[in-house]
Design a protein around this motif. Structure first.
Motif, PDB file in Angstrom:
ATOM      1  N   GLU A 161      -1.733  -2.501  -5.576  1.00 38.97           N
ATOM      2  CA  GLU A 161      -2.651  -2.186  -4.493  1.00 38.97           C
ATOM      3  C   GLU A 161      -2.856  -0.679  -4.341  1.00 38.97           C
ATOM      4  O   GLU A 161      -1.924   0.108  -4.490  1.00 38.97           O
ATOM      5  CB  GLU A 161      -2.140  -2.777  -3.177  1.00 38.97           C
ATOM      6  CG  GLU A 161      -2.138  -4.306  -3.148  1.00 38.97           C
ATOM      7  CD  GLU A 161      -1.771  -4.853  -1.789  1.00 38.97           C
ATOM      8  OE1 GLU A 161      -1.598  -4.046  -0.860  1.00 38.97           O
ATOM      9  OE2 GLU A 161      -1.641  -6.081  -1.675  1.00 38.97           O
ATOM     10  N   ASN A 162      -4.111  -0.317  -4.036  1.00 31.53           N
ATOM     11  CA  ASN A 162      -4.478   1.064  -3.713  1.00 31.53           C
ATOM     12  C   ASN A 162      -4.120   2.048  -4.832  1.00 31.53           C
ATOM     13  O   ASN A 162      -3.711   3.177  -4.570  1.00 31.53           O
ATOM     14  CB  ASN A 162      -3.818   1.505  -2.404  1.00 31.53           C
ATOM     15  CG  ASN A 162      -4.151   0.591  -1.246  1.00 31.53           C
ATOM     16  OD1 ASN A 162      -5.144  -0.130  -1.278  1.00 31.53           O
ATOM     17  ND2 ASN A 162      -3.344   0.614  -0.206  1.00 31.53           N
ATOM     18  N   SER A 163      -4.257   1.612  -6.089  1.00 29.95           N
ATOM     19  CA  SER A 163      -3.914   2.482  -7.215  1.00 29.95           C
ATOM     20  C   SER A 163      -5.132   2.866  -8.043  1.00 29.95           C
ATOM     21  O   SER A 163      -4.995   3.573  -9.035  1.00 29.95           O
ATOM     22  CB  SER A 163      -2.892   1.785  -8.116  1.00 29.95           C
ATOM     23  OG  SER A 163      -3.432   0.595  -8.677  1.00 29.95           O
ATOM     24  N   TYR A 223     -14.923  -2.230  -0.173  1.00 29.01           N
ATOM     25  CA  TYR A 223     -14.564  -2.418   1.224  1.00 29.01           C
ATOM     26  C   TYR A 223     -15.328  -3.628   1.748  1.00 29.01           C
ATOM     27  O   TYR A 223     -16.499  -3.827   1.411  1.00 29.01           O
ATOM     28  CB  TYR A 223     -14.970  -1.211   2.074  1.00 29.01           C
ATOM     29  CG  TYR A 223     -14.242   0.078   1.808  1.00 29.01           C
ATOM     30  CD1 TYR A 223     -13.161   0.163   0.917  1.00 29.01           C
ATOM     31  CD2 TYR A 223     -14.619   1.243   2.471  1.00 29.01           C
ATOM     32  CE1 TYR A 223     -12.512   1.349   0.690  1.00 29.01           C
ATOM     33  CE2 TYR A 223     -13.968   2.447   2.251  1.00 29.01           C
ATOM     34  CZ  TYR A 223     -12.918   2.506   1.357  1.00 29.01           C
ATOM     35  OH  TYR A 223     -12.269   3.695   1.134  1.00 29.01           O
ATOM     36  N   GLY A 268      -3.657  11.605   1.493  1.00 24.85           N
ATOM     37  CA  GLY A 268      -4.890  11.060   0.937  1.00 24.85           C
ATOM     38  C   GLY A 268      -5.818  12.212   0.634  1.00 24.85           C
ATOM     39  O   GLY A 268      -5.375  13.350   0.465  1.00 24.85           O
ATOM     40  N   LEU A 296      -8.057   7.536  -1.236  1.00 25.25           N
ATOM     41  CA  LEU A 296      -6.710   7.017  -1.446  1.00 25.25           C
ATOM     42  C   LEU A 296      -5.851   7.885  -2.351  1.00 25.25           C
ATOM     43  O   LEU A 296      -4.665   7.636  -2.510  1.00 25.25           O
ATOM     44  CB  LEU A 296      -6.789   5.604  -2.031  1.00 25.25           C
ATOM     45  CG  LEU A 296      -7.412   4.562  -1.102  1.00 25.25           C
ATOM     46  CD1 LEU A 296      -7.551   3.246  -1.827  1.00 25.25           C
ATOM     47  CD2 LEU A 296      -6.568   4.393   0.145  1.00 25.25           C
ATOM     48  N   ASN A 301      -9.353  -1.497  -5.865  1.00 26.17           N
ATOM     49  CA  ASN A 301      -8.869  -1.727  -4.505  1.00 26.17           C
ATOM     50  C   ASN A 301      -9.884  -2.578  -3.756  1.00 26.17           C
ATOM     51  O   ASN A 301     -11.073  -2.274  -3.770  1.00 26.17           O
ATOM     52  CB  ASN A 301      -8.701  -0.397  -3.765  1.00 26.17           C
ATOM     53  CG  ASN A 301      -8.013   0.656  -4.610  1.00 26.17           C
ATOM     54  OD1 ASN A 301      -6.946   0.412  -5.154  1.00 26.17           O
ATOM     55  ND2 ASN A 301      -8.633   1.826  -4.726  1.00 26.17           N
ATOM     56  N   MET A 323     -10.412  -3.716   0.021  1.00 26.20           N
ATOM     57  CA  MET A 323      -9.803  -3.315   1.281  1.00 26.20           C
ATOM     58  C   MET A 323     -10.631  -3.744   2.482  1.00 26.20           C
ATOM     59  O   MET A 323     -11.854  -3.543   2.501  1.00 26.20           O
ATOM     60  CB  MET A 323      -9.620  -1.797   1.306  1.00 26.20           C
ATOM     61  CG  MET A 323      -8.890  -1.256   0.093  1.00 26.20           C
ATOM     62  SD  MET A 323      -8.669   0.509   0.189  1.00 26.20           S
ATOM     63  CE  MET A 323      -7.655   0.616   1.659  1.00 26.20           C
ATOM     64  N   GLU A 338     -13.228   6.462  -4.385  1.00 30.62           N
ATOM     65  CA  GLU A 338     -12.325   7.099  -3.430  1.00 30.62           C
ATOM     66  C   GLU A 338     -12.361   8.618  -3.536  1.00 30.62           C
ATOM     67  O   GLU A 338     -12.352   9.318  -2.531  1.00 30.62           O
ATOM     68  CB  GLU A 338     -10.897   6.585  -3.632  1.00 30.62           C
ATOM     69  CG  GLU A 338     -10.707   5.123  -3.283  1.00 30.62           C
ATOM     70  CD  GLU A 338     -10.902   4.827  -1.807  1.00 30.62           C
ATOM     71  OE1 GLU A 338     -10.831   5.770  -0.999  1.00 30.62           O
ATOM     72  OE2 GLU A 338     -11.146   3.653  -1.465  1.00 30.62           O
ATOM     73  N   SER A 375     -13.162   1.192  -5.447  1.00 34.80           N
ATOM     74  CA  SER A 375     -12.810   0.283  -4.354  1.00 34.80           C
ATOM     75  C   SER A 375     -13.996  -0.566  -3.945  1.00 34.80           C
ATOM     76  O   SER A 375     -15.156  -0.201  -4.183  1.00 34.80           O
ATOM     77  CB  SER A 375     -12.337   1.078  -3.121  1.00 34.80           C
ATOM     78  OG  SER A 375     -11.163   1.789  -3.371  1.00 34.80           O
TER      79      SER A 375
END
Length: 373
Positions: A315-317, A323, A95, A72, A58, A60, A356, A321
């Protein structure tokens, strides 16, 4: 005598400057400017296209330099029944907030290309696209390198002393050592006050046919992987999205125990990949510990990480991540004849690495083949 840029090269360079200025609404890219939201997204998309592993994590935008990890995962219970006396209804966050903090650090991605290279590329009509992909690939691979090997964000990084970006930012593996010491094998723990981290000395894990699991050693890497997964909470163990990310040496030892093996592009088919630099994630149809195995660029030797990785461009899987702070990207581009440097491209962004949900990540490091001495 310095190299002089050809007229064709100058024409291509001027076209590149004009295109970048137009895309970002600036007339002089030789002064620092902020990337437009559209250009920022194009840069992220191009990096994902150029470096496949980035499509499995991800990436983000966040507003603040410091904040709470999003979490997430969607493993919390959201179903409810409630009687009238117990109203009002209480929505649950979709979440898994874990009371963990992220912090973003300013990172410089400054590159240059000699004029000789610009002249060589100037014969191509897609000069601008070619250049953009070249820069995106370099930045993307650097981000992955730091994600696996970064342990601190030094005030002044030293690429010569830390060629894998160990001092550029705090990567995913170090995050797990610090935030979830109980999920790390192969390193001594350190307790400072009420905080325990897996940042001590190496504590080798030996793998050999005569190894005794009671001593923390294993007969093969499958047994180690199963033991790592067993250390997760039950709801995390049951995830079908786990991938075993391993270093090249572990895959060779399991599947290719011969010497002088032929070159291959994948880890399937009974050939070795250890003679080539893997510049992208390599997924295997074979498994380690009952989970798909993968080799990622710059992953440290003697190391295994088990965690969910996202499907390409979903996305977001992923549990991993990056940021970055919105509107923090700065850039300016110019040629520097006074330094005989060629095309110089100054890029900067505030970014950081995040796991996450640490319940869904386990790792073993300092894995060594052979019986314990």
């Amino acid at each position: 005598m310095g190299y002089s840029l050809s007229d064709r090269g100058r024409e291509r360079l001027d076209g590149l400057f004009n295109a970048i200025g137009h895309a970002n609404g600036v007339t002089n890219i030789g002064r620092q400017f902020s990337l437009s939201p559209t250009s920022e997204q194009r840069l992220e998309d191009l990096q994902r296209e150029s470096v496949g592993f980035l499509s499995r994590i991800n990436i983000m935008p966040r507003r603040d330099l410091i904040g709470e990890v999003l979490g997430l995962g969607t493993n919390n219970m959201v179903g409810r029944r409630i009687s009238r006396p117990n109203l009002p209804r209480k929505p649950a966050y979709v979440g898994n907030l874990q009371d963990r903090e992220y912090k973003l650090y300013s990172t410089l991605f400054d590159t240059y290309l000699p004029w000789e290279v610009i002249d060589a590329w100037s014969k191509f009509p897609d000069f601008a696209q070619r250049y953009a992909k070249h820069v995106a690939t370099s930045i993307g691979l650097t981000r992955i390198m730091v994600g696996w090997n970064g342990v601190e964000a030094a005030t002044d990084s030293d690429p010569e002393e830390n060629p894998l970006g160990e001092d550029l930012n705090i990567g995913w593996l170090q995050k797990l050592r610090v935030e979830k010491a109980s999920h790390v094998m192969g390193r001594e723990t350190v307790t400072n006050g009420d905080v325990t981290t897996a940042t001590g000395a190496a504590k080798p894990i030996y793998i050999g046919k005569n190894s005794d699991t009671a001593d923390g050693d294993y007969k093969n890497i499958d047994a180690l992987a199963y033991d790592l997964i067993a250390g997760m909470p039950s709801y995390a163990r049951q995830s079908t999205d786990h991938v075993v990310v391993v270093s090249q040496d572990l895959v060779d030892e399991k599947y290719f125990p011969m010497v002088n093996r032929p070159l291959a592009d994948t880890i399937d088919g009974g050939k070795s990949t250890s003679d080539q630099t893997v510049s992208d994630i390599v997924m295997s149809s074979k498994q380690i510990g009952g989970r798909p195995a993968a080799i990622a660029p710059f992953f440290p030797e003697g190391t295994m990480l088990i965690t969910p990785l996202g499907k390409p461009n979903a996305e977001n899987s992923s549990n991993l991540s990056m940021y970055y702070q919105e509107e923090s990207r700065r850039r300016y581009i110019k040629d520097e004849p006074e330094n005989m440097a060629g095309l110089v491209d100054y890029n900067s962004v505030n970014e950081g690495y995040v796991i996450e949900d640490t319940d869904f990540a386990v790792m073993a490091e300092n894995i060594t083949f052979g019986d314990r001495p």
